[in-house]
Design a protein around this motif. Structure first.
Motif, PDB file in Angstrom:
ATOM      1  N   MET A 121       0.822  -1.204   0.000  1.00 22.47           N
ATOM      2  CA  MET A 121       0.000   0.000   0.000  1.00 22.47           C
ATOM      3  C   MET A 121       0.859   1.258   0.000  1.00 22.47           C
ATOM      4  SD  MET A 121      -3.058   1.070   2.621  1.00 22.47           S
ATOM      5  CE  MET A 121      -4.091  -0.248   1.988  1.00 22.47           C
ATOM      6  N   ARG A 122       1.925   1.267   0.851  1.00 19.71           N
ATOM      7  CA  ARG A 122       2.720   2.494   0.923  1.00 19.71           C
ATOM      8  C   ARG A 122       3.592   2.677  -0.315  1.00 19.71           C
ATOM      9  NH1 ARG A 122       6.190  -0.073   5.521  1.00 19.71           N
ATOM     10  NH2 ARG A 122       8.095  -0.699   4.443  1.00 19.71           N
ATOM     11  N   ASN A 123       3.918   1.564  -1.010  1.00 25.14           N
ATOM     12  CA  ASN A 123       4.765   1.680  -2.197  1.00 25.14           C
ATOM     13  C   ASN A 123       3.973   1.969  -3.468  1.00 25.14           C
ATOM     14  OD1 ASN A 123       7.051   1.221  -0.709  1.00 25.14           O
ATOM     15  ND2 ASN A 123       7.176  -0.953  -1.203  1.00 25.14           N
ATOM     16  N   ASN A 124       2.725   1.452  -3.563  1.00 28.12           N
ATOM     17  CA  ASN A 124       2.026   1.467  -4.849  1.00 28.12           C
ATOM     18  C   ASN A 124       0.664   2.153  -4.832  1.00 28.12           C
ATOM     19  OD1 ASN A 124       4.069  -0.085  -6.147  1.00 28.12           O
ATOM     20  ND2 ASN A 124       3.254  -1.919  -5.162  1.00 28.12           N
ATOM     21  N   ALA A 125       0.116   2.442  -3.668  1.00 22.93           N
ATOM     22  CA  ALA A 125      -1.256   2.952  -3.682  1.00 22.93           C
ATOM     23  C   ALA A 125      -1.512   3.967  -2.576  1.00 22.93           C
ATOM     24  CB  ALA A 125      -2.241   1.796  -3.571  1.00 22.93           C
ATOM     25  N   GLY A 126      -0.501   4.683  -2.167  1.00 24.47           N
ATOM     26  CA  GLY A 126      -0.726   5.644  -1.100  1.00 24.47           C
ATOM     27  C   GLY A 126       0.310   6.749  -1.118  1.00 24.47           C
ATOM     28  N   ILE A 127       0.050   7.774  -0.341  1.00 23.08           N
ATOM     29  CA  ILE A 127       0.975   8.891  -0.172  1.00 23.08           C
ATOM     30  C   ILE A 127       1.665   8.701   1.176  1.00 23.08           C
ATOM     31  CG2 ILE A 127       1.201  11.389   0.030  1.00 23.08           C
ATOM     32  CD1 ILE A 127      -1.331  11.669  -1.651  1.00 23.08           C
ATOM     33  N   LEU A 128       3.000   8.484   1.136  1.00 19.17           N
ATOM     34  CA  LEU A 128       3.789   8.203   2.330  1.00 19.17           C
ATOM     35  C   LEU A 128       4.387   9.493   2.877  1.00 19.17           C
ATOM     36  CD1 LEU A 128       5.257   6.211   4.268  1.00 19.17           C
ATOM     37  CD2 LEU A 128       7.091   6.111   2.554  1.00 19.17           C
ATOM     38  N   LYS A 129       4.234   9.684   4.192  1.00 16.07           N
ATOM     39  CA  LYS A 129       4.866  10.803   4.886  1.00 16.07           C
ATOM     40  C   LYS A 129       5.564  10.269   6.126  1.00 16.07           C
ATOM     41  CE  LYS A 129       1.456  14.280   3.420  1.00 16.07           C
ATOM     42  NZ  LYS A 129       0.457  15.270   3.878  1.00 16.07           N
ATOM     43  N   GLY A 130       6.707  10.860   6.477  1.00 18.33           N
ATOM     44  CA  GLY A 130       7.444  10.417   7.652  1.00 18.33           C
ATOM     45  C   GLY A 130       8.543   9.447   7.266  1.00 18.33           C
ATOM     46  N   THR A 131       9.030   8.701   8.254  1.00 13.03           N
ATOM     47  CA  THR A 131      10.134   7.768   8.072  1.00 13.03           C
ATOM     48  C   THR A 131       9.663   6.373   8.430  1.00 13.03           C
ATOM     49  OG1 THR A 131      11.725   9.484   8.653  1.00 13.03           O
ATOM     50  CG2 THR A 131      12.504   7.206   8.736  1.00 13.03           C
ATOM     51  N   VAL A 132       9.788   5.447   7.476  1.00 11.11           N
ATOM     52  CA  VAL A 132       9.382   4.065   7.714  1.00 11.11           C
ATOM     53  C   VAL A 132      10.283   3.470   8.790  1.00 11.11           C
ATOM     54  CG1 VAL A 132       9.171   1.786   6.689  1.00 11.11           C
ATOM     55  CG2 VAL A 132       8.550   3.803   5.354  1.00 11.11           C
ATOM     56  N   GLY A 133       9.681   2.790   9.737  1.00 12.57           N
ATOM     57  CA  GLY A 133      10.425   2.197  10.835  1.00 12.57           C
ATOM     58  C   GLY A 133      10.527   3.088  12.048  1.00 12.57           C
ATOM     59  N   VAL A 134      10.230   4.366  11.876  1.00 14.21           N
ATOM     60  CA  VAL A 134      10.234   5.277  13.028  1.00 14.21           C
ATOM     61  C   VAL A 134       8.817   5.772  13.276  1.00 14.21           C
ATOM     62  CG1 VAL A 134      11.179   7.396  13.990  1.00 14.21           C
ATOM     63  CG2 VAL A 134      12.603   5.963  12.527  1.00 14.21           C
ATOM     64  N   GLU A 135       8.314   6.574  12.348  1.00 19.11           N
ATOM     65  CA  GLU A 135       6.949   7.048  12.437  1.00 19.11           C
ATOM     66  C   GLU A 135       6.548   7.519  11.038  1.00 19.11           C
ATOM     67  OE1 GLU A 135       4.572   9.537  15.675  1.00 19.11           O
ATOM     68  OE2 GLU A 135       6.009  10.762  14.592  1.00 19.11           O
ATOM     69  N   HIS A 136       5.478   6.960  10.511  1.00 19.61           N
ATOM     70  CA  HIS A 136       5.053   7.376   9.181  1.00 19.61           C
ATOM     71  C   HIS A 136       3.545   7.226   9.041  1.00 19.61           C
ATOM     72  CE1 HIS A 136       5.490   2.985   8.580  1.00 19.61           C
ATOM     73  NE2 HIS A 136       4.532   3.121   7.687  1.00 19.61           N
ATOM     74  N   THR A 137       3.013   7.902   8.031  1.00 18.43           N
ATOM     75  CA  THR A 137       1.582   7.826   7.731  1.00 18.43           C
ATOM     76  C   THR A 137       1.413   7.490   6.258  1.00 18.43           C
ATOM     77  OG1 THR A 137       1.406  10.177   7.180  1.00 18.43           O
ATOM     78  CG2 THR A 137       1.052   9.552   9.489  1.00 18.43           C
ATOM     79  N   ILE A 138       0.279   6.870   5.945  1.00 18.38           N
ATOM     80  CA  ILE A 138      -0.096   6.563   4.564  1.00 18.38           C
ATOM     81  C   ILE A 138      -1.508   7.093   4.349  1.00 18.38           C
ATOM     82  CG2 ILE A 138      -0.507   4.750   2.860  1.00 18.38           C
ATOM     83  CD1 ILE A 138       1.398   2.967   4.469  1.00 18.38           C
ATOM     84  N   ASP A 139      -1.689   7.892   3.323  1.00 19.73           N
ATOM     85  CA  ASP A 139      -3.005   8.399   2.951  1.00 19.73           C
ATOM     86  C   ASP A 139      -3.395   7.803   1.601  1.00 19.73           C
ATOM     87  OD1 ASP A 139      -3.889  10.500   4.960  1.00 19.73           O
ATOM     88  OD2 ASP A 139      -1.847  11.146   4.527  1.00 19.73           O
ATOM     89  N   THR A 140      -4.581   7.211   1.553  1.00 23.47           N
ATOM     90  CA  THR A 140      -5.090   6.629   0.322  1.00 23.47           C
ATOM     91  C   THR A 140      -6.611   6.739   0.357  1.00 23.47           C
ATOM     92  OG1 THR A 140      -5.030   4.679  -1.115  1.00 23.47           O
ATOM     93  CG2 THR A 140      -5.209   4.289   1.270  1.00 23.47           C
ATOM     94  N   PHE A 141      -7.291   6.153  -0.622  1.00 18.59           N
ATOM     95  CA  PHE A 141      -8.754   6.137  -0.577  1.00 18.59           C
ATOM     96  C   PHE A 141      -9.252   4.891  -1.293  1.00 18.59           C
ATOM     97  CE2 PHE A 141      -8.195   7.790  -4.797  1.00 18.59           C
ATOM     98  CZ  PHE A 141      -9.317   7.404  -5.515  1.00 18.59           C
ATOM     99  N   LEU A 142     -10.428   4.488  -0.919  1.00 21.02           N
ATOM    100  CA  LEU A 142     -11.103   3.361  -1.548  1.00 21.02           C
ATOM    101  C   LEU A 142     -12.349   3.908  -2.226  1.00 21.02           C
ATOM    102  CD1 LEU A 142     -11.355   0.287  -1.969  1.00 21.02           C
ATOM    103  CD2 LEU A 142     -12.676   0.201   0.140  1.00 21.02           C
ATOM    104  N   GLY A 143     -12.448   3.680  -3.528  1.00 20.62           N
ATOM    105  CA  GLY A 143     -13.582   4.221  -4.273  1.00 20.62           C
ATOM    106  C   GLY A 143     -14.218   3.185  -5.174  1.00 20.62           C
TER     107      GLY A 143
END
Length: 697
Positions: A121-143
């Motif tokens: 999801m974070r690589n192919n279908a979302g907008i990644l913010k932050g640092t993976v492994g420390v603290e990060h967020t993923i924004d996506t949507f289901l339509g």
């Protein structure tokens, strides 16, 4: 989100007639443009590849002119929803939709489940913010988009969507839009834990060679601790006796991606001693938590494996999943190795159950709440909680200081270069067997200069160490006179005091057990500690004092035979003891421009006490002391020098006349050097020097 320009959708090209150009915004042509901008179901993507905008059809306009229309001949498959609401997502390896059911085919109400791996999801279908492994967020949507044919060129289109926001801070937390009355699981966290086999001492280790011992990290018990909180309205659902977390639902695995087929039922294996816990694995695992274990594993956490709580009064749940011995995969920097856990949380809504009203089967709030908790954590260096790890480090004064022994005297620099100098003779175990042997012919040539050498970097590295000093705490010499056959070092038929002393010194030392009054360094000396005066010194053992007493037996009148072996204290408590009316047998060569007359002329007086009252002896003492100050860079703190008389003084009461210094045939010197840290209760770091001087040439 969906691009608003696509709904109603717009085509990616125009369709022209001979006399006019018209864009058909809601034609079937716009499907292709809309689909290319999103991750769609693979089957829908395949179907979309098979359609085209169709041929342009010339049709008369209302005013009689000709107008180009897209063809309406697009065949939509039957069972559109049931066929397309399932299968893989296009362009993603581990993300798919499972069709659940048709609720109302007439008005088109269907249910489906989307399953998507976090990494996908974070690589192919979302907008990644932050640092993976420390603290990060993923924004996506289901339509879901609906393209409905009308039978004409016009295509009816609409869309609905739900925003999804995912957060992870070394755990996986989900925040979503919805209409749930309560939040069920509010916090999820994983901790990787390793419990080592305790071993943090020097037992069986040669301390002279090994300075640091670290607990071995092999054969460690590995487990993962799962913690989460439940909403205030929830409690344990134990109606079926399974508890909050049924043990048969607990699974775990490791790898790059979550793979349900690779998950093992860890709690079931642990209880039955199978899987990773067979062949003694469970007994070894449990021993790491046993305070009665031979290694006394009191350092291990009081962790109960697979123990489901009977109540959660504070709404906080902690559950330990055993994994096995040395189970964790190796550390990775790219977080490609993860530990995955999967378990069922079986709770009840205590508020709904207690409230009067409609029962769940009649449309009321549900009493029972179940969910599957699936989470992962990467295996990275520093990311494992370790228990029973230990480091034992050893240091002593010899790490930052040493000692030289200079034999003889000199009146100028050229003569200094011809003196015998033994460098770095300090020892941590008072082993005189390895000490240098010195041949001299006279008291003058046998004068011993003990030089203390501190590491200048250490003694000047901080405000604290700049106040440290090296102190000559204690010096004991043994003076031996024996007939020449005893100098033959053989076990029979002669019994030599010198050999007997060396045998005592070679005996093994006792262990230093901490806060005691001292311990035996060997058979000859005891390291005695006066904790009231905060001093430590060398105390001869009874065995050595029997062989070599402090005071020689008074000889018969008119005859003064020398004792076979005599002990003498040359330095004690950093002072220079002497008999009443006699000379001290040791002195320090002081430095400084403001020395008083006594300190300035002390080297001359000391040399006179050894060689007799003469101008030669006085001048030699002054000149030799000046040479030592310059050559050894003395500073009265961590570079210091001491003279020690090699002769033994026979007192007037023993000789019937004046004191006489006689060069002993054998001399053994033992010195205790101390690091004075300036504390009220200083830590004594001992460094002993052992040397012997052969005075018969």
């Amino acid at each position: 989100t969906f691009d608003a320009a696509n709904f109603p959708c717009s085509p990616d090209s125009t369709h022209t007639a001979a006399s006019t150009s018209t864009v058909w915004p809601t034609s079937t042509c716009c499907i292709k443009k809309a689909v290319t901008e999103y991750r769609t179901l693979a089957d829908f993507d395949t179907w979309e590849d098979g359609i085209s905008c169709g041929d342009v059809v010339e049709r008369p306009n209302f005013d009689g002119s000709s107008l180009g229309h897209p063809s309406p001949d697009v065949t939509f498959p039957e069972q559109f929803y049931e066929g397309f609401l399932t299968g893989d997502i296009s362009g993603m390896d581990d993300c798919w939709v499972e069709f659940v059911s048709t609720l109302d085919p007439f008005i088109g109400i269907y249910t489906a489940t989307l399953r998507c791996d976090e990494v996908e999801m974070r690589n192919n279908a979302g907008i990644l913010k932050g640092t993976v492994g420390v603290e990060h967020t993923i924004d996506t949507f289901l339509g879901i988009a609906n393209f409905k044919p009308t039978g004409l060129e016009v295509l009816d289109s609409l869309a609905s969507q739900t925003a999804i926001h995912l957060e992870k801070t070394s755990f996986f937390s989900v925040s979503t839009h919805g209409t749930n009355k309560y939040t069920f699981l509010e916090y999820v966290n994983l901790r990787l834990v390793a419990v080592y086999l305790k071993d943090d001492n020097f037992a069986g280790t040669d301390e002279a060679d090994v300075r640091t011992v670290r607990t071995d990290n092999s054969l460690a018990a590995h487990y993962v601790q799962v913690t989460f909180t439940m909403g205030a309205d929830y409690d344990v659902n134990d109606a079926a006796g399974a508890g909050l977390i049924p043990s048969d639902s607990v699974r775990a695995s490791s790898g790059t991606f979550f793979d349900g087929t690779a998950m093992a039922h860890m709690c079931e294996d642990y209880s039955a001693a199978t899987g990773t816990f067979d062949a003694g694995g469970k007994a070894m695992f449990d021993a790491r938590f046993d305070t009665n274990f031979p290694n006394d594993q009191d350092c291990a956490p009081a962790a109960q494996m697979c123990s489901s709580p009977s109540s959660v009064s504070d709404q906080f749940v902690s559950y330990n999943i055993p994994l096995g011995i040395d189970w964790f995969p190796g550390y990775t920097k790219d977080m490609s190795e993860n530990v995955f856990v999967d378990l069922v949380v079986n709770a009840r809504d205590a508020t709904a159950e207690a409230a009067a009203g409609v029962a769940p089967n009649a449309g009321g709030d549900a009493f029972q709440m179940k969910t599957t908790l699936t989470a992962s954590i990467p295996v990275v260096e520093g990311g494992i909680n370790i228990f029973c790890d230990g480091v034992t480090a050893k240091t002593d004064l010899k790490d930052v200081a040493n000692a030289d022994l200079i034999i003889g005297t000199a009146s100028d620099v050229d003569e200094v270069s011809r003196l015998t100098i033994f460098e770095d003779i300090a020892s941590t175990n008072l082993d005189s067997v390895e000490s240098p042997e010195i041949d001299t012919d006279s008291i003058e040539s046998g004068l011993m200069t003990l030089v203390l050498k501190g590491n200048s970097t250490y003694f000047a590295q901080s405000t604290a160490t700049r106040a440290y000093s090296l102190e000559l705490e204690d010096v004991v010499t043994l003076h031996i006179m024996e007939e020449s056959p005893c100098f033959i070092e053989t076990s029979a038929p002669f019994s030599c005091a010198f050999n007997e002393v060396k045998a005592l010194v070679a005996e093994a030392s006792d262990e230093n057990d901490g806060d005691t009054d001292g311990y035996d360094l060997n058979g000859a000396f005891r390291f005695s500690i006066d904790r009231v005066r905060q001093r430590a010194y060398l105390e001869p053992t009874d065995a050595l004092k029997t062989l070599c007493p402090f005071n020689p037996v008074r000889p018969a009148v008119g005859n003064a035979p020398l004792e076979t072996c005599v002990l003498r204290r040359d330095v004690r408590y950093r002072g220079f003891p002497h008999r009443v009316g006699a000379w001290s047998t040791a002195m320090e060569i002081n430095v400084g421009a403001d020395l008083d007359d006594e300190a300035r002329f002390m080297p001359a007086d000391f040399m006179v006490s050894i060689m007799g009252d003469s101008e030669y002896a006085s001048t030699l003492g002054i000149n030799y002391a000046a040479l030592i100050r310059t050559e050894e860079k003395l500073n009265n703190r961590y570079r210091r020098a001491f003279w020690i008389n090699p002769g033994y003084e026979w007192t007037p009461t023993q000789t019937g006349g004046e004191s006489i210094f006689t060069l002993s045939q054998k001399i053994l010197l033992f010195a205790l050097i101390n690091l004075d840290e300036g504390y009220i209760y200083p830590t004594v770091c001992e460094m002993m020097d052992g040397s012997d001087s052969d005075g018969d040439g």
